[in-house]
Design a protein around this motif. Sequence first.
Motif, PDB file in Angstrom:
ATOM      1  N   GLN A 118       3.639  10.304  -6.117  1.00 10.64           N
ATOM      2  CA  GLN A 118       4.850  10.832  -6.650  1.00 10.64           C
ATOM      3  C   GLN A 118       5.506  11.515  -5.270  1.00 10.64           C
ATOM      4  OE1 GLN A 118       6.983  10.584  -9.514  1.00 10.64           O
ATOM      5  NE2 GLN A 118       5.734   8.723  -9.324  1.00 10.64           N
ATOM      6  N   SER A 119       5.356  11.116  -4.145  1.00 14.21           N
ATOM      7  CA  SER A 119       5.849  11.700  -2.779  1.00 14.21           C
ATOM      8  C   SER A 119       5.911  10.847  -1.540  1.00 14.21           C
ATOM      9  CB  SER A 119       5.158  13.083  -2.458  1.00 14.21           C
ATOM     10  OG  SER A 119       5.587  13.562  -1.322  1.00 14.21           O
TER      11      SER A 119
ATOM     12  N   ALA B 203      10.583  16.644  -0.102  1.00 17.08           N
ATOM     13  CA  ALA B 203      10.736  15.544  -1.056  1.00 17.08           C
ATOM     14  C   ALA B 203      12.196  15.271  -1.122  1.00 17.08           C
ATOM     15  CB  ALA B 203      10.038  15.752  -2.184  1.00 17.08           C
ATOM     16  N   SER B 204      12.431  13.940  -0.789  1.00 12.99           N
ATOM     17  CA  SER B 204      13.878  13.348  -1.091  1.00 12.99           C
ATOM     18  C   SER B 204      14.121  13.351  -2.578  1.00 12.99           C
ATOM     19  CB  SER B 204      13.971  12.033  -0.491  1.00 12.99           C
ATOM     20  OG  SER B 204      13.125  11.102  -0.805  1.00 12.99           O
ATOM     21  N   SER B 205      13.079  13.039  -3.234  1.00 20.99           N
ATOM     22  CA  SER B 205      13.073  12.813  -4.870  1.00 20.99           C
ATOM     23  C   SER B 205      13.736  13.965  -5.625  1.00 20.99           C
ATOM     24  CB  SER B 205      11.981  12.433  -5.348  1.00 20.99           C
ATOM     25  OG  SER B 205      10.814  13.386  -5.261  1.00 20.99           O
ATOM     26  N   ILE B 206      13.697  15.243  -4.826  1.00 18.88           N
ATOM     27  CA  ILE B 206      14.224  16.255  -5.551  1.00 18.88           C
ATOM     28  C   ILE B 206      15.576  16.464  -5.351  1.00 18.88           C
ATOM     29  CG2 ILE B 206      14.061  19.056  -5.625  1.00 18.88           C
ATOM     30  CD1 ILE B 206      11.210  18.909  -4.864  1.00 18.88           C
ATOM     31  N   PRO B 207      16.488  16.522  -4.166  1.00 14.26           N
ATOM     32  CA  PRO B 207      17.904  16.571  -4.382  1.00 14.26           C
ATOM     33  C   PRO B 207      18.377  15.324  -4.923  1.00 14.26           C
ATOM     34  CG  PRO B 207      16.979  15.882  -1.990  1.00 14.26           C
ATOM     35  CD  PRO B 207      15.833  16.464  -2.873  1.00 14.26           C
ATOM     36  N   ILE B 208      18.053  14.080  -4.830  1.00 12.62           N
ATOM     37  CA  ILE B 208      18.458  12.894  -5.386  1.00 12.62           C
ATOM     38  C   ILE B 208      18.275  12.962  -6.990  1.00 12.62           C
ATOM     39  CG2 ILE B 208      18.479  10.577  -5.416  1.00 12.62           C
ATOM     40  CD1 ILE B 208      17.413  10.301  -2.571  1.00 12.62           C
TER      41      ILE B 208
ATOM     42  N   ALA C 295       6.271   3.261   1.591  1.00 15.22           N
ATOM     43  CA  ALA C 295       6.573   4.669   0.912  1.00 15.22           C
ATOM     44  C   ALA C 295       7.721   4.959   0.539  1.00 15.22           C
ATOM     45  CB  ALA C 295       6.062   5.774   2.127  1.00 15.22           C
ATOM     46  N   ASP C 296       8.834   4.540   1.492  1.00 19.28           N
ATOM     47  CA  ASP C 296      10.261   4.798   1.312  1.00 19.28           C
ATOM     48  C   ASP C 296      10.627   4.030  -0.137  1.00 19.28           C
ATOM     49  OD1 ASP C 296      10.389   6.195   3.575  1.00 19.28           O
ATOM     50  OD2 ASP C 296      10.979   4.567   4.769  1.00 19.28           O
ATOM     51  N   ILE C 297      10.113   2.783  -0.305  1.00 18.48           N
ATOM     52  CA  ILE C 297      10.445   2.252  -1.496  1.00 18.48           C
ATOM     53  C   ILE C 297       9.767   2.908  -3.048  1.00 18.48           C
ATOM     54  CG2 ILE C 297      10.307   0.093  -2.815  1.00 18.48           C
ATOM     55  CD1 ILE C 297      12.330  -0.179  -0.547  1.00 18.48           C
ATOM     56  N   GLY C 298       8.732   3.103  -2.733  1.00 21.18           N
ATOM     57  CA  GLY C 298       7.928   3.893  -3.879  1.00 21.18           C
ATOM     58  C   GLY C 298       8.546   5.030  -4.478  1.00 21.18           C
ATOM     59  N   THR C 299       9.257   5.871  -3.367  1.00 21.88           N
ATOM     60  CA  THR C 299       9.815   7.241  -3.787  1.00 21.88           C
ATOM     61  C   THR C 299      10.957   6.875  -4.906  1.00 21.88           C
ATOM     62  OG1 THR C 299      10.404   9.383  -3.016  1.00 21.88           O
ATOM     63  CG2 THR C 299      11.283   7.247  -2.065  1.00 21.88           C
ATOM     64  N   THR C 300      11.522   5.879  -4.741  1.00 29.45           N
ATOM     65  CA  THR C 300      12.798   5.581  -5.820  1.00 29.45           C
ATOM     66  C   THR C 300      12.517   5.597  -7.175  1.00 29.45           C
ATOM     67  OG1 THR C 300      12.477   3.272  -5.585  1.00 29.45           O
ATOM     68  CG2 THR C 300      13.924   4.354  -4.015  1.00 29.45           C
TER      69      THR C 300
ATOM     70  N   VAL D  75       0.727  -1.279  -0.046  1.00 28.84           N
ATOM     71  CA  VAL D  75       0.274  -0.009  -0.038  1.00 28.84           C
ATOM     72  C   VAL D  75       0.799   1.189  -0.085  1.00 28.84           C
ATOM     73  CG1 VAL D  75      -1.700   1.525   1.418  1.00 28.84           C
ATOM     74  CG2 VAL D  75      -2.158  -0.922   1.157  1.00 28.84           C
ATOM     75  N   GLY D  76       1.935   1.259   0.786  1.00 33.52           N
ATOM     76  CA  GLY D  76       2.830   2.457   0.871  1.00 33.52           C
ATOM     77  C   GLY D  76       3.730   2.699  -0.427  1.00 33.52           C
ATOM     78  N   THR D  77       4.081   1.698  -0.996  1.00 32.91           N
ATOM     79  CA  THR D  77       4.858   1.670  -2.391  1.00 32.91           C
ATOM     80  C   THR D  77       3.798   1.979  -3.154  1.00 32.91           C
ATOM     81  OG1 THR D  77       6.159  -0.248  -1.466  1.00 32.91           O
ATOM     82  CG2 THR D  77       6.026   0.409  -4.151  1.00 32.91           C
ATOM     83  N   LEU D  78       2.592   1.492  -3.627  1.00 31.90           N
ATOM     84  CA  LEU D  78       1.695   2.118  -4.807  1.00 31.90           C
ATOM     85  C   LEU D  78       1.207   3.502  -4.341  1.00 31.90           C
ATOM     86  CD1 LEU D  78       0.313   1.222  -7.089  1.00 31.90           C
ATOM     87  CD2 LEU D  78      -1.649   0.104  -5.834  1.00 31.90           C
ATOM     88  N   SER D  79       0.944   3.932  -3.214  1.00 33.35           N
ATOM     89  CA  SER D  79       0.583   4.960  -2.917  1.00 33.35           C
ATOM     90  C   SER D  79       1.750   6.228  -3.247  1.00 33.35           C
ATOM     91  CB  SER D  79      -0.036   5.175  -1.434  1.00 33.35           C
ATOM     92  OG  SER D  79      -1.054   4.331  -1.163  1.00 33.35           O
ATOM     93  N   THR D  80       2.748   5.887  -2.965  1.00 27.48           N
ATOM     94  CA  THR D  80       3.848   6.778  -3.249  1.00 27.48           C
ATOM     95  C   THR D  80       4.114   6.932  -4.698  1.00 27.48           C
ATOM     96  OG1 THR D  80       5.126   6.208  -1.075  1.00 27.48           O
ATOM     97  CG2 THR D  80       6.155   7.523  -2.890  1.00 27.48           C
ATOM     98  N   ILE D  81       4.104   6.105  -5.516  1.00 28.74           N
ATOM     99  CA  ILE D  81       4.084   5.787  -6.977  1.00 28.74           C
ATOM    100  C   ILE D  81       3.217   6.676  -7.430  1.00 28.74           C
ATOM    101  CG2 ILE D  81       3.922   4.658  -8.945  1.00 28.74           C
ATOM    102  CD1 ILE D  81       5.304   2.150  -7.273  1.00 28.74           C
TER     103      ILE D  81
END
Length: 536
Positions: free
Chosen positions: A60-61, A186-191, A90-95, A51-57
């Motif tokens: 997008q956050s 959002a960690s996806s921005i700096p990465i 959620a941490d997996i989905g953000t990658t 659920v956390g992975t899919l929700s984050t995908i």
Amino acid sequence: MASPFIFFIMGLVLFLFGMMRLSAGVQTLLSARIRAYIRYSVRRPFYGVLVGTLSTILLQSSTATSVIAVGIVGAGLITFYHSLGIILGADIGTTLTVQLVVWKVTALSPLIISGGGALWIAGKERSKDIGEVIFYFGLMFFGLDMMSQATAPLKGNPTFMSLLKAHANPVVGLAVGIVFTAIVHASSIPISVLVILAQQGLIGIDNALPVVFGANIGTTATVALASITTNISGKRTAAAHVTFKVGGAIIAFAALPLFVDLLNRLSGSAAQQIALAHFLFNVLILAVFFFALKPFARFMERLIPGEEHSVPLWPEFLSEQCLALPEKALECVRKELTRQLTFVRETVLIGRELLLDYDAGKRKRSSYIKLVIDNLQREIIAYLWKISTATLSPKQSRILLAYTAIAGDLASIGTHASHLAELAGEKNNIGVQFTAEGSEELTEIGGLLEDSLNQMLLLIDPVDGDNHLVIDRILANESRVDRLVQEFRDKQLSRFHSRVCQAQNCPIFVEVLVNMERISDHCENVAQYYQNPRQN
């Protein structure tokens, strides 16, 4: 001609704006589906991770998903233990976002924007909403593409290159990742920025890794802030999120040479190595904590003591096994209506309290309980439809129709109670106060509403007994509320014209009276369903 730094900032702003609008659009588009995902998450921790992975995908956050998790566990819709799987997922989905940057999906952003924009403009209803989501998804990657183009000429900029060299210090890189992510939420921005710099040959994996670790820690800042106004369970979830990230960073730093060696073996591209580092870091956290979630949850409960109050989002009494016997099935509905009324009563009481003494934590709880009330209405109505397919006696048919109407009236009371909370928030935002006389008037009407709701708890029972005294009391309260609303409205207008009260609070006060009157009307409706004795 504008400098590369200006284009870089413009790209960053577009990325942030696109991400925020995309997250809001997906939440609106999939609100019912997200509720279903929450239901699955409480079955097993593994389902929570999914659920956390899919929700984050979709959103997008990971921050948005984690904040939602803190909110729903704080409201008691799920337990603290069940929220842990969602946080890890959620941490997996953000990658995924970072990997898309590596694959240079950003180059397709004009096509995505054009297609989404055309569907948004020309589409109808749901397709229009889908087009809006696609448009903002494209805008997000268009911003990244602008950032990529802006970094190309920076190779020859001595100031920029000296900043990159500063990141050779792991502590500095870690701090940069934490601070930057805490600011942009959002960690996806700096990465993603690191991936872009690596694609331009400006940074290598050694300098990038500490920033990646720091970015993952920094993403907990927003979640921690969101937990300030929540209860013990929400605070535990936020603390667990911080523990996951900091624990993962400590382990990753301790094994940094092995981590770098593994990345070099997996890919020769610095950009791909950074994306893999982000993914493997969160997989590491999942591997370390997932199989010890129960003892970890018990540890956090001892560390942050307090009683947890769970308010399940889904029905507790609507048993599918009872549908074969209409009488038993209707009894299941009666119990669920009693539960729905309990939540309705709480939202009304919270609304009253917020008007006199605003509290952000109570405001959040009110909004989540409203979600429970509405969901219970949908589930009750769907269950009643199933009952209606059986052969019913006239008495059972009457009960079924009454319960259908009662579920709707209770949901309407919840809506008006939610409006009271919204008006309390508006009153707090503009900084106005009701006069002492006005506060006393609202307290008087609020007391009558509370009494009517208490009487309704006695009323929702097999309607074969003598409920006349209870019904008469609710109807008497309704008549008195109608008289008081008219009287207090006139008094408020008098206070307004004589400048006794602040001008801004007059419309709010009148709107509060209107919603209180509507609540009383729906209480009267429920009482009238029980007014006439049932006939077999």
